[in-house]
Design an enzyme around this catalytic site. Structure first.
Site, short mmCIF file in Angstrom:
data_model
loop_
_atom_site.label_atom_id
_atom_site.label_comp_id
_atom_site.label_asym_id
_atom_site.label_seq_id
_atom_site.Cartn_x
_atom_site.Cartn_y
_atom_site.Cartn_z
N ILE A 13 0.85 -1.20 0.00
CA ILE A 13 0.00 0.00 0.00
C ILE A 13 0.88 1.25 0.00
CG2 ILE A 13 -1.80 1.33 1.18
CD1 ILE A 13 -2.90 -1.21 2.35
N ASP A 33 10.10 3.43 6.49
CA ASP A 33 9.92 2.03 6.88
C ASP A 33 11.11 1.61 7.73
OD1 ASP A 33 7.99 -0.40 5.47
OD2 ASP A 33 9.72 -1.03 6.67
N ARG A 82 -3.14 -9.12 6.79
CA ARG A 82 -3.83 -10.38 7.09
C ARG A 82 -3.29 -11.52 6.24
NH1 ARG A 82 -10.12 -10.41 7.08
NH2 ARG A 82 -9.99 -8.93 5.38
N ASN A 95 -0.52 -5.36 15.81
CA ASN A 95 -0.54 -4.01 15.23
C ASN A 95 -0.69 -2.89 16.25
OD1 ASN A 95 0.02 -5.01 12.75
ND2 ASN A 95 -2.04 -4.88 11.94
N ILE A 118 -4.60 3.42 7.85
CA ILE A 118 -5.14 2.35 7.00
C ILE A 118 -4.91 0.98 7.65
CG2 ILE A 118 -4.97 1.27 4.69
CD1 ILE A 118 -4.29 3.92 3.50
N THR A 119 -4.13 0.95 8.73
CA THR A 119 -3.78 -0.30 9.40
C THR A 119 -5.00 -0.96 10.04
OG1 THR A 119 -1.57 0.59 9.87
CG2 THR A 119 -2.26 -1.30 11.18
N HIS A 175 -15.27 -1.24 9.74
CA HIS A 175 -14.69 -1.80 8.52
C HIS A 175 -14.67 -3.32 8.67
CE1 HIS A 175 -12.30 -2.27 5.02
NE2 HIS A 175 -11.16 -2.49 5.62
#
Length: 319
Positions: A13, A33, A82, A95, A118-119, A175
């Site tokens: 992503i 990162d 996932r 997470n 977005i995690t 979500h």
């Protein structure tokens, strides 16, 4: 002067976000990162396409939070994706630890940024992020509703053989499996979808199947990919939110936003339509829900609350 967008996490992503932002010429990009080589490699690769694509943005990869300093927008994708058979909830413990570290880094280097998370599991992670970072609630938001709405619209366009641009629909709530498809507010070429059901252009049963497929949209992709999860559509959704903030477009977008009494819900993040402009989430748009939609929405909220209770057991600091 160009704005600065930092992408925390240079996975699929993160790399796709960087590419889309560059092609749109939206802002300079810092790809962050812990695996510095991946961030630097992807930034360099995208930058080398600039003479071909004709964009003029600066891209850099790093593993140092100092390089992300004074970002206008931060989009967080860091975390473990996932794997087949894994629910979003299984990801929670792993997470949460990652998001805590990220939140503290943002607080120190970019306390004024608009932060898009977005995690997964999305709704709970965005709540934890806001609590860990202490950033204003209107500046911390989760990306989910745009993606789920886009999936539903695509499935409808495929089924009805009509351009996706002619379909208006969106989802509310958490979500995942508890999301609420707003079928009463869904229109195809200006006509309510309920009319299409009445006239037999689409069966109620098929419509329900499409909604169910939307709820499991991420899992379907995970199953196909086997090693990884969706990244093209999530990145597009994240960019739409960032663009609305940077350009002060004041778009109405379904996002995981903080509710303080709206929809009868207090002190929780949930998927609702919001206006995003230069001040972040400028307004929560309240739409009239039928009693059935309200029931479904409340079930969705309960699922988020239950998962947040689980998060509090993992980390006492969230209490």
């Amino acid at each position: 002067m160009k704005k600065k967008i930092t992408l925390i996490g240079a996975g699929q992503i993160g790399g796709t976000l960087a590419h889309l932002i560059a092609i749109k010429g939206l802002a300079n990009v810092v790809l962050f990162d812990v695996a510095e080589g991946i961030a630097k490699g992807k930034a360099l690769d995208i930058a080398q396409s600039s003479p071909i694509e004709g964009f003029n943005v600066n891209l850099r990869g790093t593993n140092n939070y100092e390089d992300t300093k004074n970002s206008d927008v931060i989009i967080i994708t860091a975390g473990v994706p996932r794997k087949p058979g894994m629910s979003r909830d299984d990801l929670l413990g792993i997470n949460l630890k990652i998001i805590k570290e990220v939140a503290l880094g943002i607080k120190k280097t970019s306390p004024d940024a608009f932060v898009i998370c977005i995690t997964n599991p999305l709704d709970v992670i965005v709540m934890a992020l806001q609590k860990y970072s202490g950033l204003p609630k209107n500046k911390v938001v989760g990306m989910a509703g745009i993606l789920d709405s886009s999936r539903l619209i695509y499935f409808l366009s495929e089924k009805l053989n009509i351009e996706a641009s002619k379909i208006k629909s969106f989802v509310l709530g958490g979500h995942g499996d508890t999301m609420v498809a707003m079928l009463n507010h869904t229109k195809v070429d200006g006509e309510p979808i309920k009319n299409l059901v009445k006239s037999g252009k689409i069966l109620e049963e098929d419509l329900n199947k499409l909604v169910d497929r939307t709820k499991k949209g991420g899992a379907e992709i995970v199953k196909y990919l086997e090693k990884g999860s969706a990244f093209y559509a999530p990145a597009s959704a994240g960019v739409e939110m960032a663009e609305s903030f940077i350009k002060d477009l004041k778009k109405e977008l379904p996002c995981a936003a903080y509710l303080n009494g709206e929809y009868g819900v207090k002190d929780i993040y949930a998927g609702v339509p919001v206006i995003i402009g230069k001040n972040g989430v400028e307004k929560v748009v309240e739409i009239k829900l039928s009693s059935d939609e309200k029931d479904q929405f409340n079930k969705s909220i309960k699922a988020v609350q239950d998962l947040f209770e689980a998060a509090k057991k993992i980390d006492n600091n969230l209490k």
